[in-house]
Design a protein around this motif. Structure first.
Motif, PDB file in Angstrom:
ATOM      1  N   GLY A 128       0.943  -1.244   0.151  1.00 47.84           N
ATOM      2  CA  GLY A 128      -0.014  -0.016   0.007  1.00 47.84           C
ATOM      3  C   GLY A 128       1.053   1.296   0.057  1.00 47.84           C
ATOM      4  O   GLY A 128       1.944   1.138   0.620  1.00 47.84           O
ATOM      5  N   VAL A 129       0.355   2.303  -0.664  1.00 48.85           N
ATOM      6  CA  VAL A 129       1.307   3.410  -0.690  1.00 48.85           C
ATOM      7  C   VAL A 129       0.374   4.679  -0.456  1.00 48.85           C
ATOM      8  O   VAL A 129      -0.747   4.906  -1.066  1.00 48.85           O
ATOM      9  N   ALA A 130       0.941   5.628   0.362  1.00 52.47           N
ATOM     10  CA  ALA A 130       0.361   6.704   0.521  1.00 52.47           C
ATOM     11  C   ALA A 130       1.388   7.996   0.432  1.00 52.47           C
ATOM     12  O   ALA A 130       2.579   7.729   0.719  1.00 52.47           O
ATOM     13  N   ILE A 131       0.989   9.030  -0.246  1.00 49.61           N
ATOM     14  CA  ILE A 131       1.941  10.040  -0.700  1.00 49.61           C
ATOM     15  C   ILE A 131       1.409  11.260  -0.100  1.00 49.61           C
ATOM     16  O   ILE A 131       0.035  11.503   0.249  1.00 49.61           O
ATOM     17  N   ALA A 182      -4.811   1.477   1.814  1.00 48.17           N
ATOM     18  CA  ALA A 182      -4.170   0.994   0.574  1.00 48.17           C
ATOM     19  C   ALA A 182      -3.639  -0.257   0.398  1.00 48.17           C
ATOM     20  O   ALA A 182      -3.747  -1.123  -0.513  1.00 48.17           O
ATOM     21  N   LEU A 183      -3.033  -0.878   1.557  1.00 47.17           N
ATOM     22  CA  LEU A 183      -2.652  -2.382   1.772  1.00 47.17           C
ATOM     23  C   LEU A 183      -3.716  -3.077   1.594  1.00 47.17           C
ATOM     24  O   LEU A 183      -3.834  -4.096   1.060  1.00 47.17           O
ATOM     25  N   TYR A 184      -4.805  -2.756   2.557  1.00 46.76           N
ATOM     26  CA  TYR A 184      -5.785  -3.383   2.623  1.00 46.76           C
ATOM     27  C   TYR A 184      -6.535  -3.817   1.232  1.00 46.76           C
ATOM     28  O   TYR A 184      -6.837  -4.814   0.693  1.00 46.76           O
ATOM     29  N   ALA A 185      -6.265  -2.736   0.430  1.00 44.55           N
ATOM     30  CA  ALA A 185      -7.136  -2.558  -0.964  1.00 44.55           C
ATOM     31  C   ALA A 185      -6.276  -3.644  -1.837  1.00 44.55           C
ATOM     32  O   ALA A 185      -6.807  -4.425  -2.688  1.00 44.55           O
ATOM     33  N   ALA A 186      -4.891  -3.632  -1.458  1.00 47.44           N
ATOM     34  CA  ALA A 186      -4.095  -4.380  -2.572  1.00 47.44           C
ATOM     35  C   ALA A 186      -4.197  -6.033  -2.096  1.00 47.44           C
ATOM     36  O   ALA A 186      -4.349  -6.644  -3.001  1.00 47.44           O
ATOM     37  N   LYS A 187      -4.353  -6.263  -0.753  1.00 47.69           N
ATOM     38  CA  LYS A 187      -4.680  -7.674  -0.610  1.00 47.69           C
ATOM     39  C   LYS A 187      -6.137  -7.808  -1.125  1.00 47.69           C
ATOM     40  O   LYS A 187      -6.472  -8.934  -1.736  1.00 47.69           O
ATOM     41  N   PHE A 200      -2.248   2.632  -4.557  1.00 45.68           N
ATOM     42  CA  PHE A 200      -2.068   3.792  -4.105  1.00 45.68           C
ATOM     43  C   PHE A 200      -3.186   4.276  -3.186  1.00 45.68           C
ATOM     44  O   PHE A 200      -4.345   4.076  -4.053  1.00 45.68           O
ATOM     45  N   TYR A 201      -2.996   4.948  -2.146  1.00 46.11           N
ATOM     46  CA  TYR A 201      -4.343   5.563  -1.498  1.00 46.11           C
ATOM     47  C   TYR A 201      -4.877   6.660  -2.639  1.00 46.11           C
ATOM     48  O   TYR A 201      -4.325   7.380  -3.209  1.00 46.11           O
ATOM     49  N   ASN A 202      -6.422   6.649  -2.516  1.00 44.44           N
ATOM     50  CA  ASN A 202      -6.986   7.419  -3.217  1.00 44.44           C
ATOM     51  C   ASN A 202      -8.311   7.772  -1.884  1.00 44.44           C
ATOM     52  O   ASN A 202      -8.612   6.880  -1.155  1.00 44.44           O
ATOM     53  N   ASP A 203      -8.991   8.708  -2.414  1.00 40.54           N
ATOM     54  CA  ASP A 203     -10.029   9.238  -1.546  1.00 40.54           C
ATOM     55  C   ASP A 203     -11.115   7.824  -1.693  1.00 40.54           C
ATOM     56  O   ASP A 203     -11.969   7.717  -0.654  1.00 40.54           O
ATOM     57  N   ALA A 204     -11.303   7.310  -2.961  1.00 40.56           N
ATOM     58  CA  ALA A 204     -12.263   6.374  -2.777  1.00 40.56           C
ATOM     59  C   ALA A 204     -12.195   5.220  -1.759  1.00 40.56           C
ATOM     60  O   ALA A 204     -13.061   4.606  -1.323  1.00 40.56           O
ATOM     61  N   LEU A 205     -10.918   4.681  -1.408  1.00 38.39           N
ATOM     62  CA  LEU A 205     -10.626   3.834  -0.486  1.00 38.39           C
ATOM     63  C   LEU A 205     -11.115   4.394   0.894  1.00 38.39           C
ATOM     64  O   LEU A 205     -11.782   3.245   1.620  1.00 38.39           O
ATOM     65  N   SER A 206     -11.053   5.487   1.105  1.00 34.12           N
ATOM     66  CA  SER A 206     -11.591   6.027   2.299  1.00 34.12           C
ATOM     67  C   SER A 206     -12.847   5.972   2.350  1.00 34.12           C
ATOM     68  O   SER A 206     -13.510   5.436   3.335  1.00 34.12           O
TER      69      SER A 206
END
Ligand code: C2E
Ligand code: CA
Ligand code: CA
Length: 796
Positions: free
Chosen positions: A489-492, A509-514, A523-529
Motif C-alpha cells: 500500500g502506498v500513501a503520498i 491502501a494495503l488492505y485494498a492491495a490484498k 496507491f491510496y485515493n479518497d475512494a478507498l476512504s
C-alpha cells in the motif's frame, strides 16, 4: 587545700588541729583563771584563819601574855606556806616575831609609809605579787581610855608550792581532756570511716573500674542515707550506661555489618573529599582493598579530570554519573554525596553504584524502543517518530506499507524458526532494494514500512514494482526455498497530513492491495476512504440486521443424473429495508471481518434445519447444504454449537451437509482438524467447496476425509470449448471416482455444459441452467422419477 587530700587523711588532720587548738585555748584561758581562783581561795581561807587568830592574839596582848603570843605566832609560822609572822604597833615597833632580824621598815612587799598608814588606819589587807603575799591584820586592842591602840599582825606567805600543785592539776586536767579528745577523735574517725570514707571509696573504686572496663560493678554499699542513695543511683547509672553501651555497640556492629555487606559502595570522606572509611563494595568497584582507598580522593580513581570539583559542587543527594577505573577497565558509576556532621565537623557519605548493567539495560531498552531485535531494522515507533518530524516540518514524503502474502502459511508449515530467518532475509533484501536515505522499518509480524523523502508518484510506483520484482526469486533457508510475495500500500503526502491520517491511508491502501488479489501495489485515493467509511456503515447496518432478523435464505438445487433435486444449497441474503435484497458477496466479508459471521452461521444453520424438517414433513427427502466460512473455525466449539442446534431443532445429520472452502483449510491446525473429525463422526457429510481454486487440494481431501467436492464455476464456465477446462474437469472426475468422492459441478448455465458433465460421469449438477437460488416457498420441487419442475434459467 583540704579537698586535695583524701578524706581519710584530711579528717584525722582536721581533728588533730581541732584538738591542738582546743588545748592551746584551754591552756591560755583556763590556767591563769585557775591560779587566780586558787589564790583568792587561799587568801580567803587565810583571812578566816587570821580573823580567828586575831581575837586570841588581841587577848594575849591585853592580858600581856607575851609567851603565849609568841607560841601562837610560832604555830602560825609552822603552817605550810607561812614564811614568818609578826605583831607590830603603830610605830612599826616589833612586838613579837618569828623571824628575828627582820624589821618592818625593810619589808620588800610593802614600803614603811604604806605599812604605817595601814596599821594606823586599822585596816586589813593583802600585799604582794605572785606567790609571795603579805597579809596585814589589825588587832583590836583598846587603851583604858577607850582609844584603839593600833597594833597589827603581819604574816608573809609563800603560795608557790600550792600554785605548783594547781598547775600540775591543770596540766593533768588538760592531758585528760586531750586524751578524751583523742579517743573521741579516734572513735569519730572510725565511725566516719565506716559511714563515709570507706563507702565513698567503694563507690569511687566501682566508678573507676567502670570507667576502665565499662562493666557495671556490684556496688555493695547499703543504707538509706545519702551515700546509700548515691550508691544506688550510681549503680543504676552504671547499669543504664552499660545497657546503652551494649545497645550502642550492637547498633554500631549492625551498622558496621550493614556497611560491610552493603552491595553499594560507601565512602566516608572529609571536607576535602579524603577517604576516611571505605566499605568492601566500594573497594571492589575500584578493584582494590578498602585500606588502599584510605587517604585518597575519590577523584584519584575517576577518569574525569573535574570529578572532584563536580562532586563538591553538586547539591546533596544528587547522583552524578562518572567513570571509575578498575585496573584497565572503565566502570560507569553513579555517585552521590550526602553531607553529615561528625563530632561537629562536616563530612560526606559518598555512595557509589556500578551502573554498567543499568546502562546496558537502558541501551537495550533504547534499542528496543526504536529497533526490531530480530531484523535490526527500525521499528514502527521509530518510523512514526521520523514521520511526525517530517510532517511537522511540512516536508513531502512517501510511505510504503508492505505485507507478506500468506506468511502465516510458511510460519505454520516450516516453523517459527524458519519464519524468523525468512523475515531477517526479507529485511536484508528490502534493504538492498530501497533507495538511499529511505527509512526501512519492520512494523510487526510480516509487515514492513518504507519512508521516503519527496512525493513523486512515479518514483514510488517504480520502487513498488522493483520490490515486487525483487521478491520473485525464492529465499533460501537451509534446505527450503521459500516463495514470498508482498502486497504493497502506498500513501503520498505533500507534508500537510497528520501522521495518524497518513498511517490510516497507507493501511487502507494495503488492505485494498490484498483485496485486489495480493502481490500488487495500491496507491491510496479518497475512494478507498469512502469505501472504508461505507464498510463501517455497512457493519453497523449488519449488526442491526442480525438483531432485527433481516436475513433470509434462498435455496439452489443440486440435481442428479435424472435432473431430480437431491440437495438444496442454502444461500444467504440480506433483505435490507434501505438497500433491498443484498447478495452475500457484498456483506459476508464484512460479517467475517467483524466476527459477526459466527452468529450469522448459527442463524443459517438453525434456519436450514427448520426448512429441512419442513420439507421432510412435506415428503421431500432433500438435504440442505450449509456454507461455512473459514472464520467460523475461529470459535472455540463450532462442532458442539452446530450439533446442539441440530438437536434443538429436532433435525437429523442426514438432512444436512456442510460446504467448506479450501481457504478454511489453508490455515488448518489441530483445532480445525478436531472440529471436522467431530462433525463427520456425528454423521454430517463434508464437501470441499470451490475445488481447484486453492492449494494442495489432494492433501486436504485425504487429511480431512471429505465426502465430496464441488468443482468451481471457473472450470465449468470453460466447458466444453476450453481444452484446459476440459482436461482439468476430466482429471478431477477421474480422481474423485478413484477416491470414491461425490462430485458436484457448480455454475452449470447451459445445456452443453450439462451434457459434457453428464457424459463424463459427474453425478450432481448445480447452476442457473437448473435453478436459481429461490426462497423456499418459491422452490417447486418434484422428486421420485416425476418431471422436476425447476425454474428455468432466465437466459435459457
Ligand atoms: P458458493 O458457495 O460458491 O455459492 C454459489 C454461488 O454461485 C451463489 O452465489 C449462486 O447464486 C451462484 N450460482 C449458482 N449457479 C450459478 C450459475 O449458473 N452461474 C453463476 N454465475 N452463478 C451461479 P451467491 O448466492 O451470491 O453466493 C456467493 C457466495 O457467498 C457463495 O459462494 C458462498 O461462498 C457465499 N455464501 C452464500 N451464502 C452463505 C452462507 O450462508 N454462509 C457462508 N459462509 N457463505 C455463504
Ligand atoms: Ca457453496
Ligand atoms: Ca462454490
Amino acid at each position: 587545700m583540704l579537698t586535695r587530700l583524701s578524706l581519710r587523711r584530711s579528717l584525722p588532720l582536721l581533728l588533730g588541729i581541732f584538738g591542738l587548738l582546743f588545748t592551746v585555748m584551754l591552756t591560755a584561758w583556763h590556767l591563769p583563771t585557775r591560779i587566780e581562783e586558787n589564790l583568792a581561795g587561799w587568801r580567803n581561807h587565810t583571812s578566816q584563819h587570821l580573823a580567828l587568830l586575831q581575837s586570841s592574839l588581841s587577848d594575849h596582848r591585853r592580858l600581856g601574855r607575851n609567851a603565849e603570843l609568841e607560841t601562837e605566832l610560832a604555830d602560825l609560822a609552822s603552817l605550810e606556806g607561812v614564811l614568818w609572822a609578826m605583831v607590830i604597833d603603830r610605830g612599826l615597833q616589833v612586838i613579837a616575831t618569828t623571824q628575828l632580824g627582820l624589821s618592818p621598815e625593810r619589808l620588800t612587799l610593802i614600803d614603811a609609809g604604806e605599812l604605817a598608814k595601814q596599821v594606823n588606819g586599822g585596816r586589813a589587807g593583802w600585799f604582794g605579787e605572785g606567790s609571795r603575799q603579805l597579809a596585814i591584820y589589825p588587832l583590836d586592842r583598846v587603851a583604858q581610855d577607850g582609844t584603839p591602840l593600833r597594833e597589827a599582825l603581819l604574816v608573809e606567805y609563800d603560795f608557790a608550792p600550792m600554785l605548783a600543785q594547781t598547775k600540775r592539776e591543770a596540766w593533768f586536767y588538760l592531758a585528760q581532756t586531750l586524751t578524751l579528745l583523742l579517743l573521741l577523735g579516734l572513735i569519730l574517725n572510725r565511725l566516719y570511716g565506716r559511714l563515709l570514707t570507706r563507702r565513698l571509696a567503694r563507690i569511687d573504686q566501682a566508678a573507676r573500674q567502670f570507667a576502665i572496663d565499662q562493666q557495671p560493678q556490684n556496688l555493695s554499699v547499703g543504707g538509706r542515707d545519702e551515700i546509700g542513695r548515691l550508691a544506688r543511683t550510681i549503680n543504676q547509672m552504671m547499669n543504664q550506661l552499660h545497657e546503652r553501651q551494649l545497645a550502642l555497640s550492637e547498633s554500631e556492629q549492625l551498622f558496621r555489618d550493614l556497611v560491610d555487606t552493603a552491595p553499594i559502595g560507601m565512602l566516608v570522606v572529609d571536607r576535602e573529599l579524603r577517604v576516611l572509611q571505605a566499605n568492601p563494595a566500594a573497594a571492589a568497584l575500584f578493584g582494590c582493598t578498602p585500606a588502599e582507598l584510605l587517604g585518597n580522593l575519590p577523584g584519584d580513581r575517576l577518569l574525569e579530570s573535574d570529578a572532584t570539583t563536580r562532586l563538591l559542587s553538586t547539591p546533596a543527594n544528587t547522583p552524578l554519573e562518572l567513570t571509575g577505573r578498575r585496573h584497565d577497565r572503565e566502570v560507569p558509576l553513579e555517585i552521590s554525596c550526602t553531607p553529615f556532621q561528625r563530632y561537629g565537623v562536616r563530612h560526606f557519605l559518598v555512595l557509589l553504584r556500578d551502573i554498567s548493567d543499568r546502562l546496558r539495560a537502558e541501551q537495550r531498552l533504547r534499542f528496543l524502543a526504536h529497533f526490531d531485535p530480530l531484523t535490526q531494522l527500525a521499528n514502527r515507533n521509530y518510523l512514526v517518530q521520523r514521520l511526525e518530524q517530517l510532517l511537522a516540518a511540512r516536508l513531502p514524503l512517501t510511505l510504503l506499507y508492505l505485507d507478506l502474502d500468506h506468511f502465516k502459511r510458511i510460519n505454520d508449515s516450516l516453523g517459527h524458526e524458519i519464519g524468523d530467518k525468512l523475515l531477517v532475509q526479507i529485511g536484508d533484501r528490502l534493504g538492498r532494494l530501497m533507495p538511499e536515505h529511505a527509512l526501512l522499518s519492520r512494523s510487526g509480524g510480516d509487515e514492513f514500512m518504507l519512508l521516503l523523502d519527496g512525493s513523486n508518484h512515479i518514483r514510488a510506483e517504480q520502487l513498488a514494482q522493483c520490490i515486487i520484482e525483487g521478491f520473485r526469486p525464492p529465499v533460501r533457508i537451509g534446505q527450503y526455498e521459500c516463495y514470498v510475495s508482498p502486497s504493497i500500500g502506498v500513501a503520498i503526502s505533500d507534508g500537510r497530513h497528520s501522521a495518524s491520517d497518513l498511517l490510516k491511508q497507507v493501511d487502507l491502501a494495503l488492505y485494498a492491495a490484498k483485496d485486489a488479489g495480493r502481490n500488487c501495489t495500491v496507491f491510496y485515493n479518497d475512494a478507498l476512504s469512502d469505501a472504508a467509511a461505507g464498510r463501517r456503515a455497512l457493519e453497523q447496518a449488519l449488526r442491526r440486521a442480525l438483531d432485527r432478523d433481516e436475513f433470509v435464505l434462498h435455496y439452489q438445487a443440486q440435481v442428479n443424473a435424472q435432473g431430480e433435486p437431491e440437495v438444496m444449497e442454502a444461500l444467504l441474503r440480506w433483505n435490507s429495508p434501505e438497500r433491498g435484497l443484498v447478495p452475500p458477496g457484498e456483506f459476508i466479508p464484512v460479517l467475517e471481518d467483524s466476527g459477526m459471521i459466527i452468529e450469522a452461521t448459527r442463524w443459517v444453520f438453525r434456519e436450514a434445519c427448520r426448512q429441512a424438517c419442513r420439507w421432510h414433513a412435506q415428503g421431500y427427502s432433500l438435504r440442505i447444504a450449509v456454507n461455512l466460512s473459514p472464520l467460523d473455525f475461529r470459535q472455540a466449539d463450532l462442532a458442539g454449537s452446530l450439533l446442539a442446534i441440530l438437536e434443538e431443532e429436532g433435525a437429523s445429520t442426514s438432512m444436512l451437509e456442510l460446504e467448506i472452502t479450501e481457504s478454511a483449510l489453508l490455515e488448518a491446525d489441530e483445532h480445525v482438524q478436531q472440529t471436522l473429525t467431530r462433525l463427520k463422526a456425528a454423521g454430517l457429510p463434508l464437501l470441499l467447496d470451490d475445488f481447484g481454486t486453492g492449494y494442495a487440494s489432494l492433501t486436504y481431501l485425504q487429511r480431512f476425509r471429505f465426502d465430496g467436492i464441488k468443482i468451481d464455476r471457473e472450470f465449468v464456465s470453460g466447458l466444453p470449448d476450453s481444452e484446459e477446462s476440459v482436461a482439468l474437469v476430466r482429471g478431477i472426475l477421474t480422481m474423485a471416482s478413484h477416491l470414491g468422492l461425490h462430485v458436484v459441478a457448480e455454475g452449470v448455465e447451459n445445456e452443453r455444459q450439462a451434457a459434457f458433465l453428464r457424459l463424463n460421469g459427474c453425478p450432481s449438477l448445480q447452476g442457473f441452467y437448473y435453478a436459481r437460488p429461490q426462497p423456499a416457498a418459491q422452490c417447486r420441487l418434484q422428486q421420485n422419477g416425476g418431471p422436476i419442475n425447476l425454474q428455468l434459467p432466465l437466459d435459457a
